[in-house]
Design an enzyme around this catalytic site. Structure first.
Site, PDB file in Angstrom:
ATOM      1  N   SER A  59       0.833  -1.211   0.000  1.00 27.55           N
ATOM      2  CA  SER A  59       0.000   0.000   0.000  1.00 27.55           C
ATOM      3  C   SER A  59       0.862   1.253   0.000  1.00 27.55           C
ATOM      4  O   SER A  59       1.982   1.265   0.524  1.00 27.55           O
ATOM      5  CB  SER A  59      -0.892   0.021   1.248  1.00 27.55           C
ATOM      6  OG  SER A  59      -1.735  -1.100   1.272  1.00 27.55           O
TER       7      SER A  59
HETATM    8  N1  SAM Z   1      -1.060  -4.823   4.044  1.00 24.93           N
HETATM    9  C1  SAM Z   1      -0.212  -4.762   2.867  1.00 24.93           C
HETATM   10  C2  SAM Z   1       0.906  -3.762   3.051  1.00 24.93           C
HETATM   11  O1  SAM Z   1       1.379  -3.657   4.149  1.00 24.93           O
HETATM   12  O2  SAM Z   1       1.315  -3.113   2.083  1.00 24.93           O
HETATM   13  C3  SAM Z   1      -1.016  -4.506   1.625  1.00 24.93           C
HETATM   14  C4  SAM Z   1      -1.335  -5.741   0.891  1.00 24.93           C
HETATM   15  S1  SAM Z   1      -2.216  -5.716  -0.605  1.00 24.93           S
HETATM   16  C5  SAM Z   1      -2.813  -4.108  -0.891  1.00 24.93           C
HETATM   17  C6  SAM Z   1      -3.678  -6.638  -0.116  1.00 24.93           C
HETATM   18  C7  SAM Z   1      -3.449  -8.085   0.187  1.00 24.93           C
HETATM   19  O3  SAM Z   1      -4.715  -8.675   0.526  1.00 24.93           O
HETATM   20  C8  SAM Z   1      -2.904  -8.929  -0.951  1.00 24.93           C
HETATM   21  O4  SAM Z   1      -1.673  -9.471  -0.570  1.00 24.93           O
HETATM   22  C9  SAM Z   1      -3.958 -10.017  -1.164  1.00 24.93           C
HETATM   23  O5  SAM Z   1      -3.428 -11.268  -1.508  1.00 24.93           O
HETATM   24  C10 SAM Z   1      -4.637 -10.038   0.189  1.00 24.93           C
HETATM   25  N2  SAM Z   1      -5.996 -10.612   0.227  1.00 24.93           N
HETATM   26  C11 SAM Z   1      -7.012 -10.469  -0.647  1.00 24.93           C
HETATM   27  N3  SAM Z   1      -8.097 -11.168  -0.228  1.00 24.93           N
HETATM   28  C12 SAM Z   1      -7.751 -11.743   0.957  1.00 24.93           C
HETATM   29  C13 SAM Z   1      -8.422 -12.590   1.890  1.00 24.93           C
HETATM   30  N4  SAM Z   1      -9.680 -12.998   1.729  1.00 24.93           N
HETATM   31  N5  SAM Z   1      -7.750 -12.998   2.986  1.00 24.93           N
HETATM   32  C14 SAM Z   1      -6.457 -12.618   3.200  1.00 24.93           C
HETATM   33  N6  SAM Z   1      -5.769 -11.835   2.347  1.00 24.93           N
HETATM   34  C15 SAM Z   1      -6.408 -11.390   1.251  1.00 24.93           C
END
Ligand code: SAM
Length: 216
Positions: A59
């Site tokens: 992010s």
């Molecule tokens: N928190 C992260 C950071 O510190 O930058 C951002 C990660 S990214 C924007 C969002 C993440 O959500 C992705 O890695 C994706 O695989 C995960 N994701 C999507 N659906 C999900 C779910 N149902 N359970 C867990 N993770 C999920």
């Protein structure tokens, strides 16, 4: 790198994204480049989301600041994150809540979960961050209830299990909606059955995929 980090944090403060000393200090302390790989590390102190792996992103720093400020984090809190990515946001939250608090963070992609685990160990945050592989739309009942819950992926609506796993008085922040029509929303649990809803404005996140999210 520390100078670049201080400059970025100073810009985010001037722009009003960072409001508190606690968020400021945490974002100065946590090295964002340690949660990225290869050449992308050169862009660690641009205020942008950066690609990780498997089509996912780390992010943008201003979004991490907004979420941390709106969560109103305090030392000792128990926090649940949905969407670990490479673990950066979880590390910033862990820095704020201190060693007496704990972050449980769920990632659905195993490769990312493993990277996050390594990054958190290397940077010293694995003591108060537990990374779980699974579908975060179901929350993590094993450690519920939580003082704070936040998601970094966008669901069609707020997943019911997340609402149920929030403490009374607790706060939940998540994006909802698809593509360009997403809103960041904040829910405060007033009583067992009553929640106060606040719309924090438009955002763009990757989809939250799972049982209470979007289909794969
Ligand atoms: N928190 C992260 C950071 O510190 O930058 C951002 C990660 S990214 C924007 C969002 C993440 O959500 C992705 O890695 C994706 O695989 C995960 N994701 C999507 N659906 C999900 C779910 N149902 N359970 C867990 N993770 C999920």
């Amino acid at each position: 790198m520390r100078e670049d980090r201080e400059l970025l944090v100073s810009k985010l403060s001037d722009m009003g994204y960072i409001k508190s000393e606690t968020v400021k200090e945490a974002m100065i302390k946590v090295p964002r480049e340690e949660f990225m790989t290869g050449e992308t590390r050169n862009f660690a102190y641009l205020d942008r989301p950066i690609p990780l792996k498997n089509g996912q992103t780390i992010s943008a720093p201003h979004m991490v600041a907004i979420i941390c400020e709106k969560l109103g984090l305090k030392k000792g809190m128990k926090v649940l994150e949905i969407g670990t990515g490479f673990g950066y946001n979880a590390a910033v939250v862990a820095e704020i809540i201190g060693c007496e608090g704990h972050v449980y963070t769920i990632e659905r992609i195993e490769d990312l979960k493993n990277n996050a685990q390594e990054n958190l160990e290397r940077t010293g945050y694995s003591k108060n961050v537990t990374v779980i592989l699974g579908d975060g739309t179901n929350g993590y009942n094993e450690q519920a209830p939580y003082d704070r819950i936040y998601a970094t992926a966008s669901a069609p609506k707020i997943p019911e299990p997340l609402k149920e796993q929030l403490k009374i008085g607790g706060r939940l922040i998540t994006p909802i909606g698809y593509d360009a029509s997403q809103e960041l929303v904040c829910l405060t649990r007033i009583t067992k059955d009553n929640y106060r809803f606040q719309n924090l404005g438009g955002v763009v996140f990757v989809p939250m995929i799972g049982e209470h999210g979007w289909p794969e």
